[in-house]
Write an enzyme that holds these catalytic residues in place. Sequence first.
Site, PDB file in Angstrom:
ATOM      1  N   HIS A  23       0.958  -1.247  -0.001  1.00 56.61           N
ATOM      2  CA  HIS A  23      -0.111   0.142   0.059  1.00 56.61           C
ATOM      3  C   HIS A  23       0.790   1.231   0.015  1.00 56.61           C
ATOM      4  O   HIS A  23       1.939   1.149   0.408  1.00 56.61           O
ATOM      5  CB  HIS A  23      -0.875   0.093   1.237  1.00 56.61           C
ATOM      6  CG  HIS A  23      -1.633  -1.063   1.565  1.00 56.61           C
ATOM      7  ND1 HIS A  23      -2.837  -1.207   1.571  1.00 56.61           N
ATOM      8  CD2 HIS A  23      -1.421  -2.239   2.011  1.00 56.61           C
ATOM      9  CE1 HIS A  23      -3.646  -2.399   1.888  1.00 56.61           C
ATOM     10  NE2 HIS A  23      -2.403  -3.115   2.283  1.00 56.61           N
ATOM     11  N   TYR A  24       0.278   2.500  -0.356  1.00 57.61           N
ATOM     12  CA  TYR A  24       0.741   3.665   0.009  1.00 57.61           C
ATOM     13  C   TYR A  24      -0.084   4.144   1.212  1.00 57.61           C
ATOM     14  O   TYR A  24      -1.227   3.793   1.249  1.00 57.61           O
ATOM     15  CB  TYR A  24       1.136   4.718  -0.807  1.00 57.61           C
ATOM     16  CG  TYR A  24      -0.129   5.025  -1.702  1.00 57.61           C
ATOM     17  CD1 TYR A  24      -1.185   5.742  -1.143  1.00 57.61           C
ATOM     18  CD2 TYR A  24       0.312   5.362  -3.198  1.00 57.61           C
ATOM     19  CE1 TYR A  24      -2.175   6.301  -1.755  1.00 57.61           C
ATOM     20  CE2 TYR A  24      -0.678   5.910  -4.088  1.00 57.61           C
ATOM     21  CZ  TYR A  24      -1.983   6.301  -3.453  1.00 57.61           C
ATOM     22  OH  TYR A  24      -2.900   7.078  -4.107  1.00 57.61           O
ATOM     23  N   THR A  25       0.473   5.037   2.263  1.00 55.29           N
ATOM     24  CA  THR A  25      -0.218   5.256   3.341  1.00 55.29           C
ATOM     25  C   THR A  25      -1.357   6.528   2.873  1.00 55.29           C
ATOM     26  O   THR A  25      -2.434   6.687   3.379  1.00 55.29           O
ATOM     27  CB  THR A  25       0.682   6.130   4.328  1.00 55.29           C
ATOM     28  OG1 THR A  25       1.492   6.911   3.480  1.00 55.29           O
ATOM     29  CG2 THR A  25       1.402   5.218   5.105  1.00 55.29           C
ATOM     30  N   GLU A  88       2.493  -0.725   4.579  1.00 56.71           N
ATOM     31  CA  GLU A  88       2.134   0.515   4.340  1.00 56.71           C
ATOM     32  C   GLU A  88       3.194   1.410   4.146  1.00 56.71           C
ATOM     33  O   GLU A  88       4.200   1.582   4.903  1.00 56.71           O
ATOM     34  CB  GLU A  88       1.138   1.323   5.443  1.00 56.71           C
ATOM     35  CG  GLU A  88      -0.241   0.871   5.424  1.00 56.71           C
ATOM     36  CD  GLU A  88      -1.244   1.533   4.442  1.00 56.71           C
ATOM     37  OE1 GLU A  88      -0.609   2.221   3.662  1.00 56.71           O
ATOM     38  OE2 GLU A  88      -2.534   1.140   4.446  1.00 56.71           O
ATOM     39  N   HIS A 130      -2.453  -2.960  -3.298  1.00 53.00           N
ATOM     40  CA  HIS A 130      -3.833  -2.924  -2.775  1.00 53.00           C
ATOM     41  C   HIS A 130      -5.011  -2.797  -4.011  1.00 53.00           C
ATOM     42  O   HIS A 130      -6.012  -3.223  -3.903  1.00 53.00           O
ATOM     43  CB  HIS A 130      -3.989  -1.711  -1.846  1.00 53.00           C
ATOM     44  CG  HIS A 130      -5.325  -1.605  -0.968  1.00 53.00           C
ATOM     45  ND1 HIS A 130      -5.283  -0.451  -0.012  1.00 53.00           N
ATOM     46  CD2 HIS A 130      -6.273  -2.595  -0.531  1.00 53.00           C
ATOM     47  CE1 HIS A 130      -6.624  -0.773   0.538  1.00 53.00           C
ATOM     48  NE2 HIS A 130      -7.086  -2.066   0.105  1.00 53.00           N
ATOM     49  N   ASP A 140      -3.518   2.411  -4.901  1.00 60.83           N
ATOM     50  CA  ASP A 140      -2.029   2.443  -4.087  1.00 60.83           C
ATOM     51  C   ASP A 140      -1.523   0.936  -4.346  1.00 60.83           C
ATOM     52  O   ASP A 140      -2.287  -0.141  -4.359  1.00 60.83           O
ATOM     53  CB  ASP A 140      -2.205   2.761  -2.547  1.00 60.83           C
ATOM     54  CG  ASP A 140      -3.262   1.615  -1.861  1.00 60.83           C
ATOM     55  OD1 ASP A 140      -4.475   1.525  -2.165  1.00 60.83           O
ATOM     56  OD2 ASP A 140      -2.703   1.212  -0.836  1.00 60.83           O
TER      57      ASP A 140
END
Length: 241
Positions: A23-25, A88, A130, A140
């Site tokens: 994921h990215y945050t 993340e 994700h 993401d």
Amino acid sequence: MPGAFLSPNYDARPAPVDTLILHYTGMQSAQAAIDRLCDPAAKVSSHYVVDEDGTVHSLVPENLRAWHAGISFWRGRRTLNDVSIGLEIVNPGHAWGYRPFPAAQIDAVTTLCHAILARHDIPARNIVAHSDVAPDRKQDPGELFPWQALAAAGIGLWPAVPDAGTGDSDWTAFAVRSALETIGYDVSDASEAGLATLLLAFQRHWRPEGITGRADFGTVGRLEALLRLIDEPKADEAGLV
Ligand SMILES: [Zn+2]
């Protein structure tokens, strides 16, 4: 606090780990993301957060279920939190100023993924974004994430064919949907818009040169190449070792 697990947002894991979801945050700062992932009211978490300087924060032990993927689907299964580890990766994301992932951060992600893969039996095709498992809701970690470099380091699959451009291919919608289903996507929305959403997700992962949402030459080239990687029997399965 190295070694401490920071988030209360987890429960028992009902099945063994066999999937890794990146994921990215998507928040304005690393601290804001960590605060949210540790807030009992938010009911979200991940196993790790990797900051832009390469610092790794451990939020939930791997043997417990973190709450990172939400409503999700991959290769016929739903609720991927049951079987996945969630990373993340700090980045503001498309909403707050999407930017390249620094080298120190990618080095830390690579090291962490190697350690996770040493601890769990995770097939390369189950190392996903994700956006792969929730394409209608998520983008993401997005098209700037260096999936090709990770694959070169033994993390995930990369269809190594040159980009063939954005001209229209002659693939039918049926053929495209079938290929995406074989890879793992949820193809139950048979509409034109549903297929475009899946193509965007595929492109963010495996064809970042052109996020077109169309089955153009470059996209079907990568689809074919990825299907070949998936179809190749491992040497041991073929009785060669
Ligand atoms: Zn996510």
